[in-house]
Design a protein around this motif. Sequence first.
Motif, short mmCIF file in Angstrom:
data_model
loop_
_atom_site.label_atom_id
_atom_site.label_comp_id
_atom_site.label_asym_id
_atom_site.label_seq_id
_atom_site.Cartn_x
_atom_site.Cartn_y
_atom_site.Cartn_z
N LYS A 170 0.81 -1.23 0.00
CA LYS A 170 0.00 0.00 0.00
C LYS A 170 0.84 1.27 0.00
O LYS A 170 0.45 2.28 -0.59
CB LYS A 170 -0.95 0.00 1.21
CG LYS A 170 -1.96 -1.14 1.16
CD LYS A 170 -2.85 -1.05 -0.06
CE LYS A 170 -3.80 -2.21 -0.19
NZ LYS A 170 -4.64 -2.14 -1.40
N LYS A 171 1.98 1.24 0.70
CA LYS A 171 2.86 2.40 0.72
C LYS A 171 4.27 1.96 1.10
O LYS A 171 4.48 0.84 1.58
CB LYS A 171 2.34 3.45 1.70
CG LYS A 171 2.16 2.98 3.13
CD LYS A 171 1.56 4.11 3.98
CE LYS A 171 1.36 3.66 5.43
NZ LYS A 171 0.76 4.75 6.25
N ALA A 176 11.04 0.87 5.25
CA ALA A 176 12.16 1.74 5.58
C ALA A 176 13.30 0.92 6.18
O ALA A 176 13.09 0.04 7.03
CB ALA A 176 11.72 2.83 6.55
N ASN A 177 14.52 1.18 5.70
CA ASN A 177 15.74 0.55 6.20
C ASN A 177 15.79 -0.97 6.01
O ASN A 177 16.56 -1.66 6.69
CB ASN A 177 15.95 0.90 7.68
CG ASN A 177 16.03 2.39 7.91
OD1 ASN A 177 16.73 3.10 7.18
ND2 ASN A 177 15.30 2.89 8.90
N LYS A 178 14.98 -1.48 5.10
CA LYS A 178 15.00 -2.91 4.80
C LYS A 178 15.60 -3.14 3.41
O LYS A 178 15.60 -2.26 2.56
CB LYS A 178 13.59 -3.48 4.85
CG LYS A 178 12.97 -3.45 6.25
CD LYS A 178 11.57 -4.07 6.22
CE LYS A 178 10.95 -4.07 7.62
NZ LYS A 178 9.60 -4.69 7.62
N THR A 196 9.78 2.19 -2.99
CA THR A 196 10.53 1.63 -1.85
C THR A 196 11.96 2.13 -1.84
O THR A 196 12.56 2.28 -0.75
CB THR A 196 10.51 0.09 -1.87
OG1 THR A 196 11.04 -0.38 -3.12
CG2 THR A 196 9.11 -0.44 -1.67
N SER A 197 12.53 2.43 -3.00
CA SER A 197 13.92 2.89 -3.05
C SER A 197 14.11 4.22 -2.33
O SER A 197 15.23 4.57 -1.97
CB SER A 197 14.38 3.02 -4.50
OG SER A 197 13.81 4.15 -5.14
N ARG A 198 13.02 4.94 -2.13
CA ARG A 198 13.13 6.23 -1.43
C ARG A 198 13.41 6.06 0.05
O ARG A 198 13.93 6.97 0.71
CB ARG A 198 11.84 7.04 -1.62
CG ARG A 198 11.43 7.27 -3.06
CD ARG A 198 10.24 8.21 -3.16
NE ARG A 198 9.52 8.10 -4.41
CZ ARG A 198 9.90 8.64 -5.57
NH1 ARG A 198 11.02 9.32 -5.63
NH2 ARG A 198 9.16 8.49 -6.66
N VAL A 199 13.04 4.89 0.60
CA VAL A 199 13.15 4.71 2.06
C VAL A 199 13.93 3.46 2.45
O VAL A 199 14.35 3.32 3.60
CB VAL A 199 11.75 4.62 2.70
CG1 VAL A 199 10.95 5.90 2.45
CG2 VAL A 199 10.97 3.41 2.22
N SER A 200 14.14 2.53 1.54
CA SER A 200 14.75 1.24 1.89
C SER A 200 16.26 1.36 2.09
O SER A 200 16.90 2.33 1.66
CB SER A 200 14.46 0.22 0.80
OG SER A 200 15.12 0.59 -0.40
N ASP A 310 15.41 -8.76 3.15
CA ASP A 310 14.44 -8.83 4.24
C ASP A 310 13.04 -9.07 3.72
O ASP A 310 12.22 -9.71 4.39
CB ASP A 310 14.46 -7.52 5.05
CG ASP A 310 15.81 -7.21 5.64
OD1 ASP A 310 16.36 -8.09 6.34
OD2 ASP A 310 16.33 -6.11 5.38
N VAL A 311 12.77 -8.53 2.52
CA VAL A 311 11.41 -8.56 1.97
C VAL A 311 11.46 -8.87 0.48
O VAL A 311 12.32 -8.36 -0.23
CB VAL A 311 10.70 -7.20 2.16
CG1 VAL A 311 9.27 -7.27 1.65
CG2 VAL A 311 10.74 -6.75 3.61
N ILE A 312 10.52 -9.71 0.04
CA ILE A 312 10.29 -9.91 -1.39
C ILE A 312 8.87 -9.44 -1.69
O ILE A 312 7.93 -9.85 -1.02
CB ILE A 312 10.45 -11.38 -1.81
CG1 ILE A 312 11.91 -11.83 -1.67
CG2 ILE A 312 9.98 -11.58 -3.26
CD1 ILE A 312 12.13 -13.29 -2.01
N ILE A 313 8.74 -8.58 -2.68
CA ILE A 313 7.42 -8.11 -3.11
C ILE A 313 7.21 -8.61 -4.53
O ILE A 313 7.87 -8.18 -5.47
CB ILE A 313 7.31 -6.57 -3.07
CG1 ILE A 313 7.66 -6.05 -1.68
CG2 ILE A 313 5.89 -6.14 -3.45
CD1 ILE A 313 7.72 -4.53 -1.58
#
Length: 442
Positions: A170-171, A176-178, A196-200, A310-313
Amino acid sequence: MKSRICIIGAGPSGITTLKNLKDKELTVVVYDRNQEVGGNWIFSEDVSHSSVFETTHIISSKTLSQYEDFTFDDFDTTVADYPSHDELRRYFQAYAKHFELYPYIEFGTIVKHCDRISDREWEITILQNGSERKETFTDLVVCNGHHSVPRIPKYPGNFSGEFIHSHGYKKAAPFANKKVLVIGGGNSACDVAVETSRVSKKTAISWRRGYRIIPKFFFGLPSDIVGARSAWLPIKIRSWFNDRLLNLMLGKNKLYGLPEVKTKFGETHPTINDELLYKVRHGKVHPKVDIERLDGKTVCFKDGTKEDFDVIIACTGYVLKHSFFDSSFIDYSEGQVPLYLKMFHEEFHNLFFIGLFQPLGCIWPGSELQSKILANYLTGTWKMPSAIKKLCQREITHPHYKQINTPRHTITVDYHKFRKSLLKQLPKNWISKTLNNISNST
């Protein structure tokens, strides 16, 4: 029994179908699981019907993404070239209010099962306010879209981190940081990677093949408006021209470390995105090849590299599923979709699909035209061709584009060619902006 029509869904296709059937003074009931019109364009932070993100904008420009009966200028002249999900939600709700559609819609209603009990009768089982009941109709119009059942990819091994489908995204803030890996090269995948690249801590994107990335603007104009100027050309010539223009403007994918496109223009769905290539060249999104296997948090790629995430989308699209039909009756989740004009079934002549197509452009302008044809058919002013079975098969054997053989590419149409084929079935004065006031009798 007297004609009584059921419409499933009050999204963009459902409301224009209701409007045009209502114009013909037909008795119509619409069932929708939400509490407002708008379908997927009703943004919610909860995982629900909606597949739009916090930052979603439409990928076609407003000029080619509007109802002719109620244009964006009729709604709000300040709408952006590429409207946001909130602008679209308000547009659809203004359309419904303008044409007084709300009295015909039963919200908070889930259609559980549709049973064709005779040539002229449907039994529809609905769940409403916690209570189940059956309703009878003469005709059924399916307008529930094709973005509700996520297609989940499978790989050897197991991933111990967080694995979600883009339907649940959703957002960007929760990532963040992952370290995030996005799977896919379509519109959703590229949007998710950019956001996600803005916060990951790091964002990578995995492609199994090359995708065309088309910017939203060419020469200061929306890219689909530029494309429309060559719509008079045969598709093969137009596709060749679009490829040359794209290579001239952006260069080859290999310049960005991405897999090269190996298909002709139109053989796969193009991706409309202005930021992905920028993010790649600025080191914010990292290209990866297809996944070979998963091992805990380690992802092993087919080029031999490995990396922890950490995460796969998974932005891997949706299954074309109508869960309210028995699979033995109709199942378009695999294989072809043989519907004349993408709406008429070869055998069941009181079953219709509106919006069950994927244009290289926007859906609901085509849905508006389909619904007008349907309204004329139901009132006897448009006759179904006697060779309907052959025409349905021709939809399969003569597609606008010869696309690759995947479930995602079974309902593709060329926006301009499809629109032209629908307009051939309508009178020249098909636009109807005035409100037709009739009583609601269900």
